[in-house]
Design a protein around this motif. Structure first.
Motif, PDB file in Angstrom:
ATOM      1  N   ASN A  38      -0.220   3.884   1.374  1.00 60.70           N
ATOM      2  CA  ASN A  38      -0.730   4.612   2.525  1.00 60.70           C
ATOM      3  C   ASN A  38       0.084   4.274   3.763  1.00 60.70           C
ATOM      4  O   ASN A  38       0.123   3.127   4.209  1.00 60.70           O
ATOM      5  CB  ASN A  38      -2.203   4.256   2.738  1.00 60.70           C
ATOM      6  CG  ASN A  38      -2.853   5.063   3.829  1.00 60.70           C
ATOM      7  OD1 ASN A  38      -2.488   4.914   4.992  1.00 60.70           O
ATOM      8  ND2 ASN A  38      -3.800   5.899   3.485  1.00 60.70           N
ATOM      9  N   GLN A  58      -1.897   2.719   6.707  1.00 60.72           N
ATOM     10  CA  GLN A  58      -2.266   1.326   6.471  1.00 60.72           C
ATOM     11  C   GLN A  58      -1.081   0.405   6.712  1.00 60.72           C
ATOM     12  O   GLN A  58      -1.226  -0.683   7.281  1.00 60.72           O
ATOM     13  CB  GLN A  58      -2.767   1.157   5.021  1.00 60.72           C
ATOM     14  CG  GLN A  58      -4.069   1.874   4.713  1.00 60.72           C
ATOM     15  CD  GLN A  58      -5.285   1.085   5.193  1.00 60.72           C
ATOM     16  OE1 GLN A  58      -5.141   0.018   5.782  1.00 60.72           O
ATOM     17  NE2 GLN A  58      -6.462   1.615   4.950  1.00 60.72           N
ATOM     18  N   THR A  96      -7.365   4.633  11.510  1.00 59.91           N
ATOM     19  CA  THR A  96      -7.092   3.869  10.292  1.00 59.91           C
ATOM     20  C   THR A  96      -7.957   2.614  10.243  1.00 59.91           C
ATOM     21  O   THR A  96      -8.423   2.205   9.181  1.00 59.91           O
ATOM     22  CB  THR A  96      -5.604   3.489  10.220  1.00 59.91           C
ATOM     23  OG1 THR A  96      -4.818   4.681  10.281  1.00 59.91           O
ATOM     24  CG2 THR A  96      -5.274   2.766   8.921  1.00 59.91           C
ATOM     25  N   SER A 117       0.848  -1.182   0.000  1.00 63.55           N
ATOM     26  CA  SER A 117       0.000   0.000   0.000  1.00 63.55           C
ATOM     27  C   SER A 117       0.880   1.225   0.000  1.00 63.55           C
ATOM     28  O   SER A 117       1.964   1.222   0.550  1.00 63.55           O
ATOM     29  CB  SER A 117      -0.888   0.010   1.256  1.00 63.55           C
ATOM     30  OG  SER A 117      -1.558   1.245   1.381  1.00 63.55           O
TER      31      SER A 117
END
Length: 350
Positions: A31, A34, A150, A29
């Motif tokens: 992110n 994440q 998250t 990912s």
């Protein structure tokens, strides 16, 4: 087992599924949050540090006071207490998320809330060694908010998290007040790991608060810590080396690398992290024991807040090796993390 986890944790289901298809963590990912949630609630940490959902329960009072030190102080507010003792809230919350257990998550949040109930109007805490103790707690609180915002499991707790964020902002402001910061830096001077701790605390707070100025301040601490590393990879503690605090500092540095650092700073940090991890691994014996020989602080030279002698807390090394393995793709470091954890089960204090 992993498929069950995916069903329980939809926010990282795709991330975890990707891990089944590719060993490269960078491809999981883009992110950062994440990736952080993945690291804290799956894989090696889920099977070691965050494997026991009852961890911290017996040390937490109903009102959220945590540790024997703070629980005793809370009875009549006499004697010593330390806001840093509430930092275990983060691991309790991470365990709750890993097990999808709202009762455990609630316990961790209560630990944070008790801490912030002790906050003064200016964001400070009236305990000994306040700047250092506060940096531990601020980092734990900020990291907890990042994790909870998250994972969808955090949504029902949103009002409580918003209240924590307001108090967190006050504490970050207090730590960066020129007079407070100057005194804190002077006290922290002999300890390299504290540069990474304070950097992580302010940096993660900047992520929560979306505060670019606070992020820039955190970078100052990180770069100062990088500059202190010796050629052999040692991050000095009191003019020497210490295997315990080497792991503590690396753990916070790795957390900062993942959640806060700009690409430019990441490129500066990576050689430091690699050198530091290499030195730390040299202190691990074939059976997983971490040597404390020659340590300047955690070979019995100093005492913990509860008065017991300081020793090497293997969980910091477990976290460091596991984190570096995920970042570098080096399977050996993950195996080393698990070996160290197995030995910790044999040698950790009762």
């Amino acid at each position: 087992m992993r498929l069950k986890f995916i069903l329980c944790h939809p926010c990282i289901g795709l991330v975890l599924l990707a891990s089944l298809l590719s060993p490269a963590f960078a491809q999981l990912s883009s992110n950062r949050e994440q990736k952080d949630l993945f690291f804290e609630t799956t894989g090696t940490l889920r099977e070691t540090i965050h494997a026991n959902r009852s961890w911290g329960e017996r040390d937490t009072a109903a009102n959220g006071a945590h540790s024997s030190v703070n629980i005793e102080w809370d009875k009549n507010h006499t004697g010593s207490w330390f806001i840093e003792q509430q930092r275990d809230a983060f691991d309790i919350i991470a365990i709750g998320l890993a097990f999808h257990d709202t009762t455990v998550v609630d316990r961790g949040i209560r630990v944070l809330e008790w801490g912030f109930r002790q906050q003064n109007p200016d964001g400070s805490f009236s305990c000994q060694d306040a700047f250092h103790s506060t940096s531990f707690f601020l980092e734990a609180a900020a990291h907890s908010l990042i994790l909870l915002r998250t994972d969808p499991m955090g949504e029902p707790f949103a009002p409580r998290l918003n209240a924590i964020q307001k108090k967190l902002a006050l504490t970050a402001q207090w730590m960066t007040r020129p007079d407070i910061e100057a005194a804190g830096k002077a006290r922290n001077r002999p300890f390299t790991h504290r540069r990474f701790l304070v950097g992580a605390a302010l940096g993660e707070a900047s992520v929560v608060l979306k505060d670019r100025q606070l992020q820039q301040k955190s970078e100052e601490y990180i770069r100062e810590g990088l500059a202190l590393q010796l050629p052999n990879g040692v991050n000095p503690e009191k003019d020497g080396f210490d295997s315990n605090y080497q792991a503590v500092g690396l753990s916070y540095a790795l957390r900062y690398y993942r959640l806060v650092a700009t690409p430019e700073l990441q490129s500066e940090m990576k050689p430091h992290l690699e050198n530091g991890v290499r030195w730390l691994s040299s202190r691990v014996q074939p059976d997983g024991t971490i040597s404390s020989a020659g340590n300047t602080r955690s070979g019995g030279e100093e005492k913990n807040r509860d008065g017991t002698p300081k020793g090497v807390n293997y969980t910091w090394a477990v976290r460091t090796f596991a984190d570096w393995a995920l970042m570098s793709g080096n399977k050996h470091d993950d195996e080393l993390a698990r070996q160290v954890w197995q030995m910790w089960q044999k040698v950790k204090p009762a």
